[in-house]
Enzyme design. Structure first.
Site, PDB file in Angstrom:
ATOM      1  N   HIS A 101       3.675  -2.186   3.158  1.00  0.00           N
ATOM      2  CA  HIS A 101       3.765  -0.835   2.587  1.00  0.00           C
ATOM      3  C   HIS A 101       5.125  -0.660   1.916  1.00  0.00           C
ATOM      4  O   HIS A 101       6.161  -0.791   2.593  1.00  0.00           O
ATOM      5  CB  HIS A 101       3.582   0.229   3.668  1.00  0.00           C
ATOM      6  CG  HIS A 101       2.255   0.169   4.367  1.00  0.00           C
ATOM      7  ND1 HIS A 101       2.003  -0.727   5.395  1.00  0.00           N
ATOM      8  CD2 HIS A 101       1.108   0.870   4.165  1.00  0.00           C
ATOM      9  CE1 HIS A 101       0.751  -0.561   5.812  1.00  0.00           C
ATOM     10  NE2 HIS A 101       0.185   0.393   5.084  1.00  0.00           N
ATOM     11  N   ASP A 123       0.816  -1.214   0.000  1.00  0.00           N
ATOM     12  CA  ASP A 123       0.000   0.000   0.000  1.00  0.00           C
ATOM     13  C   ASP A 123       0.851   1.265   0.000  1.00  0.00           C
ATOM     14  O   ASP A 123       2.031   1.254   0.376  1.00  0.00           O
ATOM     15  CB  ASP A 123      -0.880   0.031   1.254  1.00  0.00           C
ATOM     16  CG  ASP A 123      -2.083  -0.883   1.153  1.00  0.00           C
ATOM     17  OD1 ASP A 123      -2.093  -1.750   0.252  1.00  0.00           O
ATOM     18  OD2 ASP A 123      -2.996  -0.746   1.984  1.00  0.00           O
TER      19      ASP A 123
END
Length: 463
Positions: A418, A274
């Site tokens: 992430h 992400d």
């Protein structure tokens, strides 16, 4: 490059440069520019764009394919050859050869065509004859056709021409006869002797016309070639620093299931990242390539706009592109209009950068309600959360990130990480190695969910 005279003769009438004076304001032009030697940019793969004939053995001579006449209506936009000798599209090959022979006798040579740009709605070709070479660009969004010189303003001509004469030692040559752009947005001028000279994008900004920005935007975005003329007759200008508004694009290719993998039986696992892309994402892409792993990237639109070349690299590597909104807000707190903007702007940025639209949305913080699901459905996306949380944002530590993923992984799981955190990327190699040792097979979200990932549906709980 070998070129077929018959293919060229059919292709040339299709692209015509209007012989009008270059337009554009000179108010922002710079006092001077610096040209640096470079190689002519390789800005198009005409075979991939479907514009060249490919033999049964997979080989191609790079010439435009006559079949492209029907495949791409763009190619029928004009009715005059680059050298000014009209040839009807249904002309008999013998008559075309005769016409070219007659033209050659009258100091006008037959023309060979090379594709130099085929991105989004813009097709660029280089027309070459014994009289010289020039580039011609056609915009499918408007049906407009431009010679290279029309991409540069009057002030740009006045500034660049003497600089070109100085570096080439040729004060007669037209510096804008063969104009191209590279994928960084630099302007490249190709001399008749084959040498090329580059003007950096930041120096080029003030010198381009709206037409120049349209062409540069298409090349810089690297989006898939569309080739159909829209109904609008108005050119859509774009700021030099902004992505070009996208024309209709082909649907995102359907990712086939991982070879020989049945996730109802195998221990499938989807790695997702992400908030990127970020400065370290290219390093992650290299790790995934080395490990032969495909992943899914839920990207923030503002970062997509900042790193378009990285987004294209993600797509080119076969990873899945997905939407994570523009500015990472809690969508459930927004008005309907603001929510739609957050989602749609991001999908558009992904299209601009990679030429394909995402079909999965991950709302920030996993915050989803009926309104979010409805908007995702309208935008053609399923809502995909996760069920394995690395908590990398909390630990800020590669070993802790690794340990949490290894201990909480589960069959058919979706792992949240992430790619904006360097420690996360540090942890990825050992995560992949240790999960493989446990028998896991890595797939994308689309491969994992398959046909169940319909627009407006929700998958997993976010925890």
């Amino acid at each position: 490059m070998r070129r077929s005279r018959w293919v060229a003769a059919l292709a040339v009438p299709l692209l015509l440069a209007a012989c009008t004076a270059p337009g554009g304001s000179d108010s922002d032009a710079q006092a001077g520019v610096s040209l640096a030697p470079t190689d002519p940019p390789v800005t198009a793969d005409p075979t991939a764009a479907g514009l060249v004939a490919v033999g049964v053995d997979g080989s191609s001579d790079g010439t435009l394919d006559t079949a492209a006449l029907t495949s791409f209506p763009l190619l029928a936009a004009s009715a005059q050859r680059c050298d000014g000798v009209p040839v009807p599209p249904d002309a008999d090959p013998a008559s075309v050869d005769a016409a070219q022979g007659d033209a050659a006798q009258g100091d006008a040579a037959s023309v060979a065509i090379e594709v130099v740009a085929a991105y989004r709605q813009v097709l660029g070709v280089r027309c070459e004859s014994t009289a010289g070479a020039r580039t011609v660009y056609t915009d499918a969004a408007s049906g407009r056709v431009w010679q290279g010189g029309e991409l540069v303003s009057d002030a740009g001509h006045a500034i660049v021409s003497p600089a070109f004469a100085e570096v080439t030692g040729d004060d007669v040559a037209d510096p804008f006869a063969d104009v191209r752009f590279d994928t960084e947005g630099d302007l490249v001028l190709v001399h008749s002797d084959g040498t090329a000279w580059r003007l950096r994008a930041d120096e080029t900004d003030a010198l381009l016309t709206d037409a120049g920005r349209v062409v540069r935007g298409s090349v810089r975005s690297g989006g898939a070639f569309v080739g159909a003329i829209a109904t609008t007759a108005q050119v859509v200008p774009a700021p030099a620093s902004a992505p070009l508004p996208a024309p209709p694009v082909p649907p995102a290719p359907v990712t086939p299931p991982a070879a020989g993998v049945d996730c109802a039986v195998a221990k499938c696992l989807a790695l997702t990242f992400d908030d990127g892309p970020g400065p370290d994402t290219p390093r992650l892409l290299q790790i995934l390539a080395d490990k032969d792993v495909k992943a899914t990237f839920f990207m923030v639109g503002s970062n997509v706009s900042r790193y378009p070349s990285t987004v294209k690299a993600i797509a080119d590597a076969g990873h899945e592109l997905a939407n994570h909104t523009w500015n990472h807000p809690n969508l459930t707190t927004l008005s309907a209009g603001d929510m739609a903007s957050e989602i749609q702007r991001t999908s558009q940025a992904i299209v601009d950068a990679a030429g394909q639209a995402p079909d999965a949305l991950r709302p920030p913080y996993g915050a989803v309600d009926d309104a979010v699901l409805a908007e995702a459905g309208r935008d053609g996306m399923a809502v995909v959360l996760w069920n394995v949380d690395s908590e990398d944002w909390k630990s800020k530590n590669a070993q802790a990130t690794h340990d949490r993923v290894i201990t909480t992984a589960k069959q058919n799981g979706i792992v949240l990480m992430h790619d904006i955190h360097s420690w996360t990327i540090d942890a990825v190699p050992s995560i992949i190695d240790d999960l493989r040792a446990q028998g896991y097979t890595f797939v994308t979200v689309e491969q994992l969910l398959g046909g169940s990932m319909q627009p407006g549906t929700k998958h997993f709980s976010g925890g």
